[in-house]
Scaffold this active site. Structure first.
Site, PDB file in Angstrom:
ATOM      1  N   HIS A   1      -7.670   5.786   0.584  1.00  0.00           N
ATOM      2  CA  HIS A   1      -6.817   4.600   0.642  1.00  0.00           C
ATOM      3  C   HIS A   1      -7.505   3.449   1.362  1.00  0.00           C
ATOM      4  CE1 HIS A   1      -2.935   2.856  -0.134  1.00  0.00           C
ATOM      5  NE2 HIS A   1      -2.755   2.531   1.125  1.00  0.00           N
TER       6      HIS A   1
ATOM      7  N   TYR B   1       1.210  -9.245   1.945  1.00  0.00           N
ATOM      8  CA  TYR B   1       1.621  -7.841   2.029  1.00  0.00           C
ATOM      9  C   TYR B   1       3.132  -7.713   1.828  1.00  0.00           C
ATOM     10  CZ  TYR B   1       1.862  -2.978   3.463  1.00  0.00           C
ATOM     11  OH  TYR B   1       2.081  -1.614   3.486  1.00  0.00           O
TER      12      TYR B   1
ATOM     13  N   SER C   1      -2.248  -1.769  -1.377  1.00  0.00           N
ATOM     14  CA  SER C   1      -1.171  -0.810  -1.169  1.00  0.00           C
ATOM     15  C   SER C   1       0.155  -1.466  -1.554  1.00  0.00           C
ATOM     16  CB  SER C   1      -1.185  -0.318   0.285  1.00  0.00           C
ATOM     17  OG  SER C   1      -0.400   0.832   0.428  1.00  0.00           O
TER      18      SER C   1
ATOM     19  N   ASP D   1      -7.650   8.830  -3.111  1.00  0.00           N
ATOM     20  CA  ASP D   1      -6.501   8.192  -2.473  1.00  0.00           C
ATOM     21  C   ASP D   1      -5.293   9.108  -2.635  1.00  0.00           C
ATOM     22  OD1 ASP D   1      -4.472   6.627  -1.481  1.00  0.00           O
ATOM     23  OD2 ASP D   1      -5.106   4.799  -2.495  1.00  0.00           O
TER      24      ASP D   1
END
Length: 713
Positions: A683, A484, A564, A648
């Protein structure tokens, strides 16, 4: 006797082996031609640099030609996936794995104890309640009845202090825009009208009068899903009054693009207001509700650090802050003069990152120690009472309760420890098992270990690697590397039912704790932001190189995944080092770094990213790594399955649409480069179970097919 037992065991093993069926990857898959995505002539000028944006038209999510393109792309993707011979077998295995009762930790409201439960394959978990320990268990709220297809979910819930009133949020199709319904807890009758157009909001009751919530003005330009959201405001809704009469508490046109939130201290004396213009740092305000017409008082007047009021004893406020303490600390101050100059340290900063909770009159300091949990219990004077003994090395959730509670509940998990709920006696410090996981997984067959590897600039980065015990380090193991690296978010060990598919097939799952995250506090976070964002990608690439050098895997067996901000990570890594990975899964990614701040609440991400409008240096830096712009014609890219969803409204699907279109146009290799576009989803939050299982099955089938991995049923 022993001989007979041995014969029986041997016979069982032989029978099990005989029942196993190995399915090989498809020797060849017919890939339909990619859709001929038309190119526009849009060119933008940034500091004298012309930047072509031929797929700008895909940003219009409501246009008929965008929908036609989505349908055409999904046809190509579905045609490819259905030819993978073990896709259905993986789906059925995931269904079996998912099909067990799942419980949340219970929580007390009024006379009832509430908990969430999913019977197994229900699309949404159901909220139950029980009066006392022996009362009859009843359904309180069933989100599966919100819609026929399970795509409408429960997005938040709040009870009044006495437990008699409830307000809950619902999200339709995964959207961040929600509706709020108020009901009476005893008979579940609805109170007043449903609130609409609520976004990024908590719910906080003030007595039984009404509740606070936050929302934006609806976008004036662009669609509801992609238009810029501005003017986040805090309102008070009085029960049985129209929404258009709600009282504006905080936020106005003079303070644009803030994230505004409000909550009350447990005694409901103070309203606490947070106001941030990015995802890190923020102003802090309080209002003493015990005094009529009391003003809103500014506690912190800048956006530089993080602060939160976590509790109070009368006028004495307990505040979490990372001001002059990058890893966080707890301070106290008198509410009559709460300025930072008056703060007094209660629990000092340590080498580990702090995230505090309260309950039973105690303070629980949850620390991250090398990305794993350490919990200590303090009294109200800051005296350490004990370090809590946890079941293993892993991650804790919970340790929050009401002030009068004598016990609380917490959950514990790791990559090989299924989520387990424990009851904790606050006075004695004793933990007892409350609910064990029912998942079909034997932790004794697997191991999970933390390693430290060296990134490009010499920084030591932690990574946790999980696999079957006795794994042969011959480089021939299918491996998925996850990361991430952003927004101060920490990746801590957590169990994934989906990952069982990879592990039981002899695969390796690795999670790297990259800079940009919060694993080592503010310094670690800042080292992966703005003009240092490349550190995050270098850390990820170095993790892959470590897995290869230590012979866990080879480039031909290595997949990478992230969602993301993690989707941006995967997009950057695969464009910078396409030869290093065989498979890439960029999910709901931020792919156009020059325009991300033009959509929904994207402007708030500038603290981490900077924007192309800041200055020429920032523009050139973003332009260099922006995945959409970094694609190069004639390059062979990894087998790629881009995933996004049509609802999203956080990272708008245009990011993925434009990236996939250019990737297909530029890709020179034989690997498939596809996009899977979910409909009536957002999302990720609230996605129905059936949709999750289908997506996970496609992901594993795609990974195994493209790494040449057989599947053993």
């Amino acid at each position: 006797m022993n001989k007979n037992v041995n014969i029986l065991v041997l016979a069982t093993l032989v029978t099990a082996c005989q029942n196993q069926k190995t399915i090989d990857p498809a020797p060849a898959i017919t890939l339909l031609p990619y859709p001929e995505t038309r190119k526009g002539d849009v060119v933008t000028n940034h500091f004298g640099v012309p930047v072509p944006d031929p797929y700008r038209w895909l940003e219009n999510d409501t246009a008929a030609d965008t929908k036609t393109w989505v349908d055409a792309e999904n046809e190509v993707t579905n045609n490819y996936l259905k030819q993978i011979p073990y896709r259905d077998a993986i789906y059925k295995r995931l269904e079996r794995l998912w099909n067990y009762e799942k419980f949340s930790a219970p929580f007390r409201e009024g006379d009832y104890t509430y908990f969430y439960k999913n019977d197994g394959l229900q699309n949404q978990s159901v909220l139950y309640r029980q009066k006392g320990e022996d009362g009859e268990v009843e359904v309180f709220l069933d989100p599966n009845k919100f819609s026929t297809d399970g795509t409408t979910s429960l997005a938040g819930i709040a009870f009044s202090k006495d437990g008699s009133l409830v307000a809950y949020q619902i999200s339709e199709g995964g959207s961040d825009w929600t509706k709020v319904v108020a009901i009476r807890a005893d008979d579940k009758t609805v109170i007043g009208d449903t609130l609409v157009d609520v976004k990024f909001s908590g719910l906080a009751w003030r007595g039984n009068e009404g509740f606070y919530y936050s929302s934006y003005d609806k976008p004036k330009d662009g669609s509801t899903l992609s238009g810029i959201t501005d003017q986040h405001k805090l309102y008070f809704h009085r029960l049985n009054t129209p929404q258009n009469e709600d009282i504006l508490i905080f936020g106005a046109s003079s303070t644009p693009r803030r994230y505004v939130g409000g909550y009350l201290t447990e005694d409901e004396r103070f309203l606490v207001i947070s106001a941030a213009n990015t995802t890190s740092g923020g102003e802090l305000y309080i209002q003493d509700l015990s005094k009529p017409e009391s003003p809103i008082v500014n506690v912190v007047d800048n956006f530089e650090k993080d602060h939160a009021v976590i509790d109070n004893d009368g006028n004495k406020l307990f505040i979490y802050t990372n001001l002059n303490a990058p890893n966080g600390k707890i301070v106290t101050v008198n509410a009559e003069d709460p300025r930072p100059e008056k703060w007094v340290d209660l629990i000092a900063e340590t080498d580990n990152v702090l995230s505090p909770r309260t309950g039973g009159g105690k303070l629980f300091a949850h620390y991250l120690k090398d990305a794993t949990s350490l919990v200590q219990q303090y009294d109200r004077t800051g005296k350490l009472e004990r370090t809590i003994e946890l079941p293993d090395v892993g991650s804790v959730g919970g340790f929050g309760a009401k002030a009068e509670d004598k016990e609380l509940y917490y959950s514990f998990t790791s990559y090989v420890y299924p989520p387990t709920i424990f009851k904790y006696d606050i006075a004695s410090g004793k933990s007892t098992l409350y609910k064990a996981s029912g998942v079909d997984f034997d932790p004794t067959q697997y191991e999970s270990k933390q390693v430290f590897y060296t990134s490009k600039d010499g920084t030591e980065v932690p990574m946790i690697i999980t696999h079957k015990k006795g794994l042969e380090l011959d480089g021939n193991n299918p491996t998925l590397l996850y990361g991430y690296g952003g927004f101060n978010i920490s990746l801590t060990p957590s169990f994934s039912t989906s990952n069982i598919i990879l592990l039981e097939q002899g695969g390796v799952y690795a999670v790297a704790n990259l800079r940009g995250g919060g694993e080592y506090g503010e310094k670690w976070h800042l080292a992966g932001t703005k003009l240092q964002k490349q550190n995050v990608f270098d850390d990820f690439i170095a993790a892959a190189e470590y897995l290869i050098s230590e012979k866990y895997t080879l480039p031909e067996k290595l997949g990478i995944a992230g969602g993301s901000n993690g989707g941006l990570l995967v997009g950057a890594a695969m464009t910078q080092r396409p030869e290093l990975f065989k498979v890439a899964f960029p999910a709901v990614g931020v792919m156009d770094m020059l325009r991300y701040h033009k959509f929904t609440a994207g402007a708030g991400w500038a603290y981490d990213y900077g924007t192309a409008d800041d200055n020429e240096e920032m523009f050139r830096y973003l332009y260099a790594y922006s995945p959409y712009h970094a694609l190069r014609e004639g390059t062979a890219y990894p087998a790629t399955l881009v995933t996004t969803a049509d609802h999203d409204d956080r990272v708008v699907p245009a990011h993925s649409f434009k990236f996939a279109a250019r990737l297909q146009a530029y890709h020179a290799g034989s690997n498939p480069v596809l996009i899977r576009i979910e409909t009536k989803a957002g999302h990720g939050a609230g996605k129905p179970t059936a949709m999750v299982i289908a997506e996970q099955a496609d992901k594993w089938a795609f990974l195994f097919q493209n790494t040449g991995t057989p599947y053993v049923e």
